[in-house]
Design a protein around this motif. Structure first.
Motif, PDB file in Angstrom:
ATOM      1  N   GLU A  99      -3.976   8.710   1.241  1.00 21.77           N
ATOM      2  CA  GLU A  99      -4.967   8.653   2.325  1.00 21.77           C
ATOM      3  C   GLU A  99      -5.190   7.221   2.799  1.00 21.77           C
ATOM      4  O   GLU A  99      -5.299   6.965   3.998  1.00 21.77           O
ATOM      5  N   ILE A 100      -5.220   6.267   1.875  1.00 22.35           N
ATOM      6  CA  ILE A 100      -5.359   4.849   2.252  1.00 22.35           C
ATOM      7  C   ILE A 100      -4.166   4.419   3.088  1.00 22.35           C
ATOM      8  O   ILE A 100      -4.316   3.766   4.131  1.00 22.35           O
ATOM      9  N   GLN A 112      -3.603  11.290  -4.266  1.00 21.23           N
ATOM     10  CA  GLN A 112      -4.288  11.682  -3.027  1.00 21.23           C
ATOM     11  C   GLN A 112      -5.014  10.496  -2.399  1.00 21.23           C
ATOM     12  O   GLN A 112      -4.904  10.257  -1.196  1.00 21.23           O
ATOM     13  N   ARG A 113      -5.712   9.736  -3.210  1.00 23.02           N
ATOM     14  CA  ARG A 113      -6.473   8.594  -2.685  1.00 23.02           C
ATOM     15  C   ARG A 113      -5.552   7.563  -2.030  1.00 23.02           C
ATOM     16  O   ARG A 113      -5.827   7.085  -0.932  1.00 23.02           O
ATOM     17  N   TYR A 114      -4.440   7.238  -2.696  1.00 21.89           N
ATOM     18  CA  TYR A 114      -3.570   6.183  -2.173  1.00 21.89           C
ATOM     19  C   TYR A 114      -2.745   6.656  -0.973  1.00 21.89           C
ATOM     20  O   TYR A 114      -2.406   5.858  -0.101  1.00 21.89           O
ATOM     21  N   LYS A 142      -5.916  12.957  -8.214  1.00 22.15           N
ATOM     22  CA  LYS A 142      -6.848  12.193  -7.378  1.00 22.15           C
ATOM     23  C   LYS A 142      -6.311  10.814  -7.021  1.00 22.15           C
ATOM     24  O   LYS A 142      -6.584  10.293  -5.932  1.00 22.15           O
ATOM     25  N   PHE A 143      -5.523  10.203  -7.925  1.00 21.69           N
ATOM     26  CA  PHE A 143      -4.976   8.885  -7.629  1.00 21.69           C
ATOM     27  C   PHE A 143      -3.955   8.966  -6.495  1.00 21.69           C
ATOM     28  O   PHE A 143      -4.010   8.189  -5.536  1.00 21.69           O
ATOM     29  N   GLU A 187       0.836  -1.204   0.000  1.00 22.71           N
ATOM     30  CA  GLU A 187       0.000   0.000   0.000  1.00 22.71           C
ATOM     31  C   GLU A 187       0.870   1.253   0.000  1.00 22.71           C
ATOM     32  O   GLU A 187       0.581   2.231  -0.684  1.00 22.71           O
ATOM     33  N   GLU A 243       2.566   6.543  -7.208  1.00 21.64           N
ATOM     34  CA  GLU A 243       1.566   7.503  -7.666  1.00 21.64           C
ATOM     35  C   GLU A 243       1.978   8.938  -7.340  1.00 21.64           C
ATOM     36  O   GLU A 243       1.718   9.858  -8.117  1.00 21.64           O
ATOM     37  N   PHE A 248      -4.845  18.671   0.829  1.00 20.93           N
ATOM     38  CA  PHE A 248      -5.693  17.928  -0.099  1.00 20.93           C
ATOM     39  C   PHE A 248      -7.002  18.647  -0.413  1.00 20.93           C
ATOM     40  O   PHE A 248      -7.527  18.519  -1.516  1.00 20.93           O
TER      41      PHE A 248
END
Length: 298
Positions: free
Chosen positions: A190-191, A186-188, A183-184, A133, A140, A162
């Motif tokens: 955050e995960i 940022q999303r990863y 967005k990719f 992860e 990214e 963000f």
């Protein structure tokens, strides 16, 4: 010879007044140490204040037999900087490399990855592990923001904006810039932050660092190189790639999709537009397309 004292003063100047990174200072210092070794091997006892043009030319000639033109140009540039400093501080009246020409090296265009190759790299990551992860978020971020590897490992949680869609980057010379974050990425990130990072035993001083190793400490540049190299081997990629390949791909893909050089320059954090032009190479078909799309007499 009193080279050490001058070298230490020069290193302080590079660090404090020019704000250069530790790695850059070490590279500059290595060039001077190489000259010192040449003097020692040839039993030439002379200080940097007294060394003559002829002696430096002898050194450059000896170096030219051992290294390629690009390395030779780097050594000459490093020594010029050192002796310019001595002139600036009134230790010398002239620079002994002033008349030495730097060999022409041409522009070395690094490999760039296609979007499909970047997708393949990310798809090869084992997401069943905690490091997976994290590594997906790293790839990214490098590609989505065009960061240098040194900027990535130093990225802080307090640098993430963000809601506004930006990350604050501290680049060369401690110069700050704001880079849009996709967005990719940022999303990863955050995960990784919510699902993985919170479970780590974070070491003191690393509380605000975004990407950590499994022991809760800061990642090194070498670790990022290894992550990318292993993924390239996994997908049997024939190109020789590094973290910088993702930065170069970021710039190239932006340009190919219509972004202007000035905007790319700001996002990459280049002082000069000519540096951006070196990073961003264009194939002829794209140049032809631009000509037909925008020139009034197409």
């Amino acid at each position: 010879m009193k080279w050490n004292n001058y070298i230490k003063d020069y290193q302080s100047y590079l660090r404090i007044e020019r704000g250069l990174s530790k790695n850059t200072i070490e590279n500059y210092s290595f060039d001077i140490e190489r000259l010192c070794l040449f003097l020692e091997n040839n039993q030439i006892d002379v200080s940097p204040v007294k060394i003559k043009d002829e002696t430096v030319q002898q050194f450059i000639y000896s170096v030219s037999k051992e290294v390629n033109a690009r390395s030779q140009a780097r050594i000459i540039s490093g020594l010029k900087s050192f002796f310019n400093y001595l002139v600036f501080e009134d230790y010398r009246n002239d620079n002994p490399l002033e008349l030495i020409e730097t060999p022409k090296t041409g522009r070395k265009l690094p490999d760039t990855l296609s979007v499909e190759e970047i997708d393949a790299l990310i798809a090869a990551i084992d997401l069943s592990s905690n490091e997976g992860e994290r590594n997906r978020a790293i790839i990214e971020t490098l590609y989505g923001c065009g960061l240098r590897v040194s900027e990535l490992v130093a990225l802080r949680i307090s640098d993430l904006f963000f809601e506004e869609g930006f990350v604050k980057i501290t680049g060369k010379g401690n110069k700050e810039r704001f880079v849009p974050v996709g967005k990719f990425a940022q999303r990863y990130i955050e995960i990784y932050q919510t699902e993985i990072r919170t479970k780590l035993n974070i070491k003191k001083g690393c509380e605000d660092t975004v990407f950590l190793n499994r022991r809760g400490g800061q990642l090194t540049r070498a670790m990022i190189f290894t992550i990318i190299k292993d993924l390239a081997v996994k997908i049997e990629l024939k190109k020789k790639i590094s973290p910088h390949t993702l930065r170069h791909s970021f710039a190239t893909h932006l340009l190919e999709n219509g972004a202007d050089l000035r905007s790319i320059q700001l996002m990459l954090g280049h002082e000069s537009i000519t540096t951006t032009e070196i990073y961003v190479h264009l194939d002829r078909s794209f140049l032809k397309e631009v000509m037909h799309s925008y020139h009034p007499r197409k």
